[in-house]
Enzyme design. Structure first.
Site, PDB file in Angstrom:
ATOM      1  N   CYS A  13       0.794  -1.224   0.000  1.00 34.74           N
ATOM      2  CA  CYS A  13       0.000   0.000   0.000  1.00 34.74           C
ATOM      3  C   CYS A  13       0.827   1.275   0.000  1.00 34.74           C
ATOM      4  O   CYS A  13       0.256   2.368  -0.044  1.00 34.74           O
ATOM      5  CB  CYS A  13      -0.961  -0.005   1.178  1.00 34.74           C
ATOM      6  SG  CYS A  13      -2.115  -1.396   1.130  1.00 34.74           S
ATOM      7  N   HIS A  19      -2.487   8.337   5.885  1.00 36.72           N
ATOM      8  CA  HIS A  19      -2.847   7.037   5.314  1.00 36.72           C
ATOM      9  C   HIS A  19      -4.300   6.744   5.694  1.00 36.72           C
ATOM     10  O   HIS A  19      -5.094   6.361   4.848  1.00 36.72           O
ATOM     11  CB  HIS A  19      -1.911   5.950   5.845  1.00 36.72           C
ATOM     12  CG  HIS A  19      -2.154   4.608   5.248  1.00 36.72           C
ATOM     13  ND1 HIS A  19      -1.916   4.331   3.923  1.00 36.72           N
ATOM     14  CD2 HIS A  19      -2.640   3.461   5.787  1.00 36.72           C
ATOM     15  CE1 HIS A  19      -2.235   3.070   3.673  1.00 36.72           C
ATOM     16  NE2 HIS A  19      -2.677   2.520   4.786  1.00 36.72           N
ATOM     17  N   GLU A  31      -0.552   5.823  13.276  1.00 34.06           N
ATOM     18  CA  GLU A  31      -0.272   7.087  12.595  1.00 34.06           C
ATOM     19  C   GLU A  31      -0.275   8.272  13.546  1.00 34.06           C
ATOM     20  O   GLU A  31       0.583   9.150  13.474  1.00 34.06           O
ATOM     21  CB  GLU A  31      -1.324   7.331  11.511  1.00 34.06           C
ATOM     22  CG  GLU A  31      -0.959   6.828  10.160  1.00 34.06           C
ATOM     23  CD  GLU A  31      -1.847   7.431   9.100  1.00 34.06           C
ATOM     24  OE1 GLU A  31      -1.362   8.320   8.359  1.00 34.06           O
ATOM     25  OE2 GLU A  31      -3.016   7.035   9.009  1.00 34.06           O
ATOM     26  N   LYS A  87      -9.372   8.519   2.119  1.00 33.10           N
ATOM     27  CA  LYS A  87      -9.928   7.170   2.008  1.00 33.10           C
ATOM     28  C   LYS A  87     -11.355   7.117   2.537  1.00 33.10           C
ATOM     29  O   LYS A  87     -12.109   6.204   2.200  1.00 33.10           O
ATOM     30  CB  LYS A  87      -9.046   6.169   2.758  1.00 33.10           C
ATOM     31  CG  LYS A  87      -7.692   5.907   2.115  1.00 33.10           C
ATOM     32  CD  LYS A  87      -6.929   4.826   2.873  1.00 33.10           C
ATOM     33  CE  LYS A  87      -5.558   4.553   2.260  1.00 33.10           C
ATOM     34  NZ  LYS A  87      -4.610   5.662   2.477  1.00 33.10           N
ATOM     35  N   HIS A 109      -9.885   2.563  -0.193  1.00 30.69           N
ATOM     36  CA  HIS A 109      -8.465   2.206  -0.164  1.00 30.69           C
ATOM     37  C   HIS A 109      -8.130   1.373  -1.395  1.00 30.69           C
ATOM     38  O   HIS A 109      -8.441   0.185  -1.461  1.00 30.69           O
ATOM     39  CB  HIS A 109      -8.167   1.425   1.113  1.00 30.69           C
ATOM     40  CG  HIS A 109      -6.712   1.179   1.357  1.00 30.69           C
ATOM     41  ND1 HIS A 109      -5.726   1.484   0.445  1.00 30.69           N
ATOM     42  CD2 HIS A 109      -6.068   0.627   2.428  1.00 30.69           C
ATOM     43  CE1 HIS A 109      -4.544   1.147   0.938  1.00 30.69           C
ATOM     44  NE2 HIS A 109      -4.731   0.622   2.137  1.00 30.69           N
ATOM     45  N   PHE A 120       1.108  -3.445   4.250  1.00 32.25           N
ATOM     46  CA  PHE A 120       1.396  -4.793   4.734  1.00 32.25           C
ATOM     47  C   PHE A 120       2.843  -5.157   4.385  1.00 32.25           C
ATOM     48  O   PHE A 120       3.343  -4.838   3.308  1.00 32.25           O
ATOM     49  CB  PHE A 120       0.454  -5.803   4.076  1.00 32.25           C
ATOM     50  CG  PHE A 120      -0.931  -5.825   4.663  1.00 32.25           C
ATOM     51  CD1 PHE A 120      -1.281  -5.018   5.727  1.00 32.25           C
ATOM     52  CD2 PHE A 120      -1.890  -6.680   4.152  1.00 32.25           C
ATOM     53  CE1 PHE A 120      -2.555  -5.037   6.268  1.00 32.25           C
ATOM     54  CE2 PHE A 120      -3.174  -6.722   4.679  1.00 32.25           C
ATOM     55  CZ  PHE A 120      -3.507  -5.907   5.735  1.00 32.25           C
TER      56      PHE A 120
END
Length: 426
Positions: free
Chosen positions: A173, A313, A324, A345, A350, A409
């Site tokens: 990502c 994010h 975050e 998002k 996403h 990930f």
């Protein structure tokens, strides 16, 4: 490459394909208004799945200039990439045909490659799963291209006539940030003069939904699809899968000035780090993301208090949102509490490897318009996410410097610093 010999790198063209509308203008209208483009899945029957919502694009390839042969050859994500890349080049006004093609490069980010085509082809050659030994005679002739993500870079290079470095960046990502950061490094160090950079993913397929269902990463809020994505909200329960692409034209500031180009933003700093910790888990202290932010700001030669807006994010999972928040406090100090932060998002979902580039585009447009897009659906803030996450309504705010971050990930953490055109021209 850093220091006085590094060339300054700027963005002179961009295009976005995102849920809610194709084109940078429609994309900005959506996110600046706080509207959402999340809905129930229409691409296939989602009934068997735990999560049945997504952020889909209404996309017709022929309308956007792709021939029947191109449509047959390319996966949906590759189609997005080619359409966005061509439009970004047109937006920049650059004449690539007049340049040395060996000095023009391409970087394409993607997390899952040609997932939709591979899912469909397996269904066909296995007779919907009936055959343990698949029948290859029913596969499309371009199946190999769909199995190797490098075909995305090849397609974009062919589309724009680039014979220089052509690379696929696949770091989960963070791919969308990393593809732009890598492109900036190529120009900064002198390995290329122009790079068409961006990312694309079209992962809304049964196999992807099944994978995220198993680990309960996606939201089961199926009865409220338009408000299902809730970053930093105490009621969040997973992210909404999306799709899309964003591409840019990057060149040196000197070259952009020489041709009289409109400079949209400077790529002032970039860094990426890994937590070497867990495939999907994050340390709660956010130390790896904080380190990426620190290094990106150092490369930009900017202090933490120069950041005017943070494009988060903000996936909408409890683990990510709290990680975050800790990273922003660690890297920006007290300035984190004075800085608006938001997650788009909440509106476009996403899109895995594509979202980082889409968020870079959102950051550039925020600078252009002097508006911070909101975090939609943020009604009940998580007490542990106690920064200014710009709930519900966009905010007029002068933005000279944006920090955009990504988390993926595998433990990938990336940060990119974008500066207002006036700073690039100074």
């Amino acid at each position: 490459m850093t220091g006085p010999d590094r060339r300054r790198v700027v963005v002179t063209g961009l295009e976005v394909l995102a849920p809610g509308g194709v084109g940078a203008g429609r994309f900005w209208d959506l996110i600046s208004s706080g509207r959402t483009a999340t809905r129930g899945i229409t691409f296939f029957d989602p009934a068997p799945f735990r999560s049945r919502v997504a952020a889909e694009i209404d996309f017709d390839a022929a309308t956007h200039g792709l021939s029947p042969q191109e449509v047959r050859r390319m996966d949906r994500a590759a189609q997005f990439a080619v359409v966005a890349a061509r439009a970004a080049v047109a937006h920049s006004g650059i004449d690539l045909a007049a340049l040395d093609p060996y000095r023009v490069g391409v970087t394409v980010g993607t997390a899952v490659g040609a997932t939709m085509s591979l899912d469909e082809e397996y269904r066909v050659v296995s007779d919907s799963g009936r055959l343990a030994l698949v029948d290859h005679r029913y596969a499309v002739p371009h199946l190999y291209d769909q199995m190797v993500p490098s075909s995305f870079a090849a397609e974009v290079a062919w589309a724009v006539g680039a014979c220089g470095p052509a690379t696929v960046v696949s770091t989960g990502c963070t791919s969308g940030i990393d593809s732009v950061g890598f492109a900036a490094e190529l120009i900064g160090e002198g390995s290329a003069d122009v790079v068409v950079a961006g990312s694309s993913d079209a992962p809304i397929s049964p196999i992807t939904m099944a994978c995220f269902d198993v680990i309960k990463a996606t939201t089961p809020r199926n009865d409220e699809p338009d408000s299902a994505s809730r970053p930093f909200d105490a009621t969040r329960n997973g992210f909404v899968l999306g799709e899309g692409a964003a591409f840019f034209v990057l060149e040196s500031l000197e070259a952009a000035r020489a041709r009289g180009a409109t400079v949209l933003a400077e790529v002032a700093g970039y860094a990426t780090r890994s937590n070497a910790y867990h495939m999907t888990g994050l340390r709660p202290d956010g130390v790896e993301m904080a380190e990426a932010i620190r290094v990106a700001l150092d490369e930009a030669r900017l202090p933490a208090d120069a950041v005017d807006y943070v494009n988060a994010h903000g996936s909408g999972t409890k683990q990510n949102d709290r990680h975050e928040t800790a990273a922003f406090k660690r890297s920006l100090g007290e300035h984190a509490r004075r800085t608006p932060v938001s997650s788009i998002k909440s509106m476009v979902g996403h899109s895995l490897g594509a979202i980082g580039s889409i968020e870079v585009a959102a950051s550039i447009l925020a600078m252009e318009h002097g508006v911070v897009p909101p975090t939609a659906n943020l009604h009940t803030p998580d007490p542990q996410c106690d920064l200014d996450y710009v709930p519900l309504i966009a905010r007029e705010h002068r933005v000279d410097t944006v920090l955009s971050v990504g988390s993926g990930f595998g433990g990938f953490q990336s940060a990119i610093v974008l500066a207002r055109p006036e700073r690039a021209a100074a």
